[in-house]
Motif scaffolding. Structure first.
Motif, PDB file in Angstrom:
ATOM      1  N   THR A  10     -10.486   6.909  -6.456  1.00 38.25           N
ATOM      2  CA  THR A  10      -9.401   6.578  -7.384  1.00 38.25           C
ATOM      3  C   THR A  10      -9.544   5.336  -7.669  1.00 38.25           C
ATOM      4  O   THR A  10     -10.154   4.368  -7.116  1.00 38.25           O
ATOM      5  CB  THR A  10      -7.943   6.727  -6.349  1.00 38.25           C
TER       6      THR A  10
ATOM      7  N   TYR B   6       0.956  -1.125   0.167  1.00 40.91           N
ATOM      8  CA  TYR B   6       0.203   0.067   0.195  1.00 40.91           C
ATOM      9  C   TYR B   6       0.848   1.287   0.041  1.00 40.91           C
ATOM     10  O   TYR B   6       0.514   2.143   0.546  1.00 40.91           O
ATOM     11  CB  TYR B   6      -0.860   0.000   1.000  1.00 40.91           C
TER      12      TYR B   6
ATOM     13  N   TRP C   4       0.134   3.706  -5.590  1.00 43.32           N
ATOM     14  CA  TRP C   4      -1.131   3.344  -6.300  1.00 43.32           C
ATOM     15  C   TRP C   4      -0.650   2.744  -7.857  1.00 43.32           C
ATOM     16  O   TRP C   4       0.471   3.234  -8.108  1.00 43.32           O
ATOM     17  CB  TRP C   4      -2.071   4.754  -6.847  1.00 43.32           C
ATOM     18  N   PRO C   5      -1.367   1.720  -8.250  1.00 43.00           N
ATOM     19  CA  PRO C   5      -2.454   1.162  -7.469  1.00 43.00           C
ATOM     20  C   PRO C   5      -1.908   0.023  -6.566  1.00 43.00           C
ATOM     21  O   PRO C   5      -0.975  -0.517  -6.595  1.00 43.00           O
ATOM     22  CB  PRO C   5      -3.133   0.461  -8.891  1.00 43.00           C
TER      23      PRO C   5
END
Lengths: 107, 120
Positions: B59, A91, A94-95
């Motif tokens: 997003t 995390y 992104w993505p």
């Protein structure tokens, strides 16, 4: 896009033995790495975040280590309820991305 | 306790759209982000996108950018994921997943999953 690679694909372990699962990121994700356990027909369950911090209620036999691109999930003494599929997830960028999973099966 | 209850299984024809709901309870929707993750039969987990429970900003993963819309209704504490132009490869279990903390994009709470089957 960061690619997460888990190994091995399947790990055969006897109850009471130690299991070591690996997760590699295609570029550094710092310590922004989580581990999940998934049993058949169930949603995943968060085990570890921040590469090494256990989520609430997770047994102490689970531990995580690593940073950057190399991470490890260790189950110190496998119990019958630990046979499942394990996923890592980055995390940091992104993505968000998951690894392909490691299935821990009974030997 | 934190809980997300998703809508029931759907069967759709190729080219159709599906809208899956995720009703949250046990916490304030506006304080957390909600994600959508899908899992094709026998396959791994795939992140689809995120919606801010407060402002509703989104997003999306590039793969779904043109086909997915995530919305929320704060009055009912419900988040929605709509996927259009469905094809057989979209057959999967779709999960909503809440971040564990108000920060950090890892998933501490999951809905039960909604099976979407795309078949002619």
């Amino acid at each position: 896009e960061i690619v997460m690679t888990q190994s091995p694909g399947t790990l055969s372990v006897s109850p009471g033995e130690r299991a070591t699962l690996s997760c590699r990121a295609s570029q550094s994700v710092s310590s922004n790495l989580a581990w999940y356990q998934q049993k058949p027909g169930q949603a995943p369950r968060l085990l570890i975040y921040g590469a090494s911090t256990m989520a609430t209620g997770i047994p102490a036999r689970f531990s995580g280590s690593g940073s950057g691109t190399e991470f490890t999930l260790t189950i110190s003494s496998l119990q019958s309820e630990d046979f499942a599929v394990y996923y890592c997830q980055q995390y940091n960028n992104w993505p968000l991305a998951f690894g392909g999973g490691t299935k821990v099966e009974i030997k | 306790q934190v809980q997300m209850v998703q809508s029931g299984a759907e069967v759709k024809k190729p080219g159709a759209s599906v809208k899956v709901s995720c009703k949250a309870s046990g916490y304030t929707l506006t304080n957390y982000y909600m994600h959508w993750v899908r899992q094709a039969p026998g396959q791994g987990l795939e992140w689809m996108g995120i919606i801010n429970g407060s402002g509703g900003t989104t997003t999306y993963a590039q793969k779904f950018q043109d086909r997915v819309t995530m919305t929320r209704d704060t009055s009912t504490s419900t988040v929605y994921m709509e996927l259009s132009s469905l094809r057989s490869e979209d057959t999967a279990v779709y999960y909503c997943a809440r971040t564990y903390h108000s920060f950090g994009y890892y998933f501490g709470y999951w809905g039960q999953g909604t099976l979407v089957t795309v078949s002619s």
